[in-house]
Design a protein around this motif. Sequence first.
Motif, PDB file in Angstrom:
ATOM      1  N   MET A  86     -17.545 -23.966 142.096  1.00 64.50           N
ATOM      2  CA  MET A  86     -16.975 -22.936 141.242  1.00 64.50           C
ATOM      3  C   MET A  86     -17.280 -23.249 139.767  1.00 64.50           C
ATOM      4  O   MET A  86     -17.636 -22.345 139.008  1.00 64.50           O
ATOM      5  N   ARG A  87     -17.162 -24.510 139.365  1.00 60.26           N
ATOM      6  CA  ARG A  87     -17.496 -24.892 137.989  1.00 60.26           C
ATOM      7  C   ARG A  87     -18.969 -24.608 137.695  1.00 60.26           C
ATOM      8  O   ARG A  87     -19.318 -24.069 136.638  1.00 60.26           O
ATOM      9  N   ASP A  88     -19.848 -24.969 138.642  1.00 62.64           N
ATOM     10  CA  ASP A  88     -21.280 -24.737 138.457  1.00 62.64           C
ATOM     11  C   ASP A  88     -21.594 -23.245 138.357  1.00 62.64           C
ATOM     12  O   ASP A  88     -22.393 -22.825 137.521  1.00 62.64           O
ATOM     13  N   ALA A  89     -20.950 -22.452 139.215  1.00 64.46           N
ATOM     14  CA  ALA A  89     -21.176 -21.007 139.191  1.00 64.46           C
ATOM     15  C   ALA A  89     -20.659 -20.398 137.892  1.00 64.46           C
ATOM     16  O   ALA A  89     -21.292 -19.508 137.310  1.00 64.46           O
ATOM     17  N   THR A  90     -19.531 -20.882 137.402  1.00 62.35           N
ATOM     18  CA  THR A  90     -18.983 -20.382 136.138  1.00 62.35           C
ATOM     19  C   THR A  90     -19.914 -20.736 134.985  1.00 62.35           C
ATOM     20  O   THR A  90     -20.186 -19.896 134.119  1.00 62.35           O
ATOM     21  N   ALA A  91     -20.417 -21.961 134.968  1.00 58.89           N
ATOM     22  CA  ALA A  91     -21.347 -22.381 133.916  1.00 58.89           C
ATOM     23  C   ALA A  91     -22.622 -21.544 133.963  1.00 58.89           C
ATOM     24  O   ALA A  91     -23.144 -21.127 132.914  1.00 58.89           O
ATOM     25  N   GLU A  92     -23.119 -21.277 135.165  1.00 61.00           N
ATOM     26  CA  GLU A  92     -24.325 -20.456 135.318  1.00 61.00           C
ATOM     27  C   GLU A  92     -24.070 -19.042 134.814  1.00 61.00           C
ATOM     28  O   GLU A  92     -24.908 -18.456 134.121  1.00 61.00           O
ATOM     29  N   TYR A  93     -22.912 -18.475 135.151  1.00 57.99           N
ATOM     30  CA  TYR A  93     -22.565 -17.133 134.681  1.00 57.99           C
ATOM     31  C   TYR A  93     -22.466 -17.095 133.155  1.00 57.99           C
ATOM     32  O   TYR A  93     -22.979 -16.179 132.515  1.00 57.99           O
ATOM     33  N   LEU A  94     -21.803 -18.077 132.559  1.00 59.57           N
ATOM     34  CA  LEU A  94     -21.637 -18.091 131.105  1.00 59.57           C
ATOM     35  C   LEU A  94     -22.977 -18.209 130.392  1.00 59.57           C
ATOM     36  O   LEU A  94     -23.199 -17.564 129.352  1.00 59.57           O
ATOM     37  N   ALA A  95     -23.889 -18.996 130.932  1.00 65.57           N
ATOM     38  CA  ALA A  95     -25.223 -19.121 130.355  1.00 65.57           C
ATOM     39  C   ALA A  95     -25.966 -17.783 130.454  1.00 65.57           C
ATOM     40  O   ALA A  95     -26.610 -17.339 129.491  1.00 65.57           O
ATOM     41  N   PHE A  96     -25.860 -17.133 131.610  1.00 61.73           N
ATOM     42  CA  PHE A  96     -26.498 -15.828 131.790  1.00 61.73           C
ATOM     43  C   PHE A  96     -25.904 -14.794 130.833  1.00 61.73           C
ATOM     44  O   PHE A  96     -26.626 -14.038 130.195  1.00 61.73           O
ATOM     45  N   ARG A  97     -24.579 -14.793 130.736  1.00 63.73           N
ATOM     46  CA  ARG A  97     -23.909 -13.808 129.873  1.00 63.73           C
ATOM     47  C   ARG A  97     -24.282 -14.035 128.409  1.00 63.73           C
ATOM     48  O   ARG A  97     -24.495 -13.079 127.660  1.00 63.73           O
ATOM     49  N   SER A  98     -24.381 -15.274 128.010  1.00 65.40           N
ATOM     50  CA  SER A  98     -24.772 -15.608 126.641  1.00 65.40           C
ATOM     51  C   SER A  98     -26.185 -15.100 126.352  1.00 65.40           C
ATOM     52  O   SER A  98     -26.460 -14.529 125.291  1.00 65.40           O
ATOM     53  N   LYS A  99     -27.083 -15.309 127.307  1.00 72.19           N
ATOM     54  CA  LYS A  99     -28.460 -14.839 127.156  1.00 72.19           C
ATOM     55  C   LYS A  99     -28.509 -13.312 127.087  1.00 72.19           C
ATOM     56  O   LYS A  99     -29.234 -12.734 126.276  1.00 72.19           O
ATOM     57  N   LEU A 100     -27.700 -12.658 127.929  1.00 72.50           N
ATOM     58  CA  LEU A 100     -27.630 -11.202 127.943  1.00 72.50           C
ATOM     59  C   LEU A 100     -27.106 -10.674 126.611  1.00 72.50           C
ATOM     60  O   LEU A 100     -27.674  -9.738 126.024  1.00 72.50           O
ATOM     61  N   ASP A 101     -26.041 -11.274 126.111  1.00 71.47           N
ATOM     62  CA  ASP A 101     -25.466 -10.854 124.827  1.00 71.47           C
ATOM     63  C   ASP A 101     -26.458 -11.050 123.691  1.00 71.47           C
ATOM     64  O   ASP A 101     -26.588 -10.189 122.807  1.00 71.47           O
ATOM     65  N   ALA A 102     -27.168 -12.170 123.704  1.00 72.63           N
ATOM     66  CA  ALA A 102     -28.148 -12.438 122.650  1.00 72.63           C
ATOM     67  C   ALA A 102     -29.315 -11.459 122.725  1.00 72.63           C
ATOM     68  O   ALA A 102     -29.804 -10.977 121.699  1.00 72.63           O
ATOM     69  N   TYR A 103     -29.753 -11.135 123.910  1.00 74.70           N
ATOM     70  CA  TYR A 103     -30.890 -10.245 124.075  1.00 74.70           C
ATOM     71  C   TYR A 103     -30.575  -8.837 123.564  1.00 74.70           C
ATOM     72  O   TYR A 103     -31.377  -8.210 122.893  1.00 74.70           O
ATOM     73  N   TYR A 104     -29.408  -8.341 123.907  1.00 71.29           N
ATOM     74  CA  TYR A 104     -29.038  -6.991 123.489  1.00 71.29           C
ATOM     75  C   TYR A 104     -28.206  -6.978 122.210  1.00 71.29           C
ATOM     76  O   TYR A 104     -27.750  -5.946 121.768  1.00 71.29           O
ATOM     77  N   ASP A 105     -28.000  -8.150 121.629  1.00 68.24           N
ATOM     78  CA  ASP A 105     -27.257  -8.288 120.388  1.00 68.24           C
ATOM     79  C   ASP A 105     -25.896  -7.618 120.473  1.00 68.24           C
ATOM     80  O   ASP A 105     -25.525  -6.807 119.625  1.00 68.24           O
ATOM     81  N   PHE A 106     -25.181  -7.941 121.514  1.00 68.66           N
ATOM     82  CA  PHE A 106     -23.824  -7.418 121.646  1.00 68.66           C
ATOM     83  C   PHE A 106     -22.928  -8.149 120.656  1.00 68.66           C
ATOM     84  O   PHE A 106     -22.922  -9.371 120.600  1.00 68.66           O
ATOM     85  N   ALA A 107     -22.204  -7.406 119.883  1.00 67.93           N
ATOM     86  CA  ALA A 107     -21.243  -8.014 118.959  1.00 67.93           C
ATOM     87  C   ALA A 107     -20.233  -6.944 118.573  1.00 67.93           C
ATOM     88  O   ALA A 107     -20.528  -5.749 118.587  1.00 67.93           O
ATOM     89  N   LEU A 108     -19.072  -7.401 118.209  1.00 61.12           N
ATOM     90  CA  LEU A 108     -18.053  -6.473 117.737  1.00 61.12           C
ATOM     91  C   LEU A 108     -18.288  -6.233 116.251  1.00 61.12           C
ATOM     92  O   LEU A 108     -18.390  -7.167 115.463  1.00 61.12           O
ATOM     93  N   HIS A 109     -18.404  -4.987 115.861  1.00 60.29           N
ATOM     94  CA  HIS A 109     -18.612  -4.630 114.457  1.00 60.29           C
ATOM     95  C   HIS A 109     -17.532  -3.632 114.066  1.00 60.29           C
ATOM     96  O   HIS A 109     -17.240  -2.689 114.800  1.00 60.29           O
ATOM     97  N   ARG A 110     -16.990  -3.815 112.859  1.00 57.01           N
ATOM     98  CA  ARG A 110     -16.051  -2.832 112.336  1.00 57.01           C
ATOM     99  C   ARG A 110     -16.845  -1.648 111.804  1.00 57.01           C
ATOM    100  O   ARG A 110     -17.940  -1.797 111.290  1.00 57.01           O
ATOM    101  N   LYS A 111     -16.250  -0.484 111.878  1.00 55.62           N
ATOM    102  CA  LYS A 111     -16.911   0.707 111.354  1.00 55.62           C
ATOM    103  C   LYS A 111     -16.976   0.661 109.831  1.00 55.62           C
ATOM    104  O   LYS A 111     -17.986   0.992 109.243  1.00 55.62           O
TER     105      LYS A 111
END
Length: 116
Positions: A86-111
Amino acid sequence: METPTWRNNVTKKNDLPGAVLALIKDAWYSGCWIQDTETGSWYTPEEFKEQWQMYYVLSKKGDRDNSDRFKVRNPLMGDKELKRKMRDATAEYLAFRSKLDAYYDFALHRKKKLKT
């Protein structure tokens, strides 16, 4: 004459193949459970005794079975292994999610900025 109830229990016990009975007894007397190494599933000795026909397979000739895929193991070791997975799967997911966020530049921005 009707067969006594206790006799039915003896007959059911004798219907268990020797390999299955050996697994169940080994697990019971050692305080362990039975793990299916192919699927990773865990069974208490009581569960395995009730449902052994679903897991155990004997060849048509009767010369081979799949009993080697079942291991008698301490369930606390299974708990430790599953936590590690479960720890390994969570770490793998977090790495994937980080890469996904960086690729699409997901970020919270105020209007717009707040006026002070």
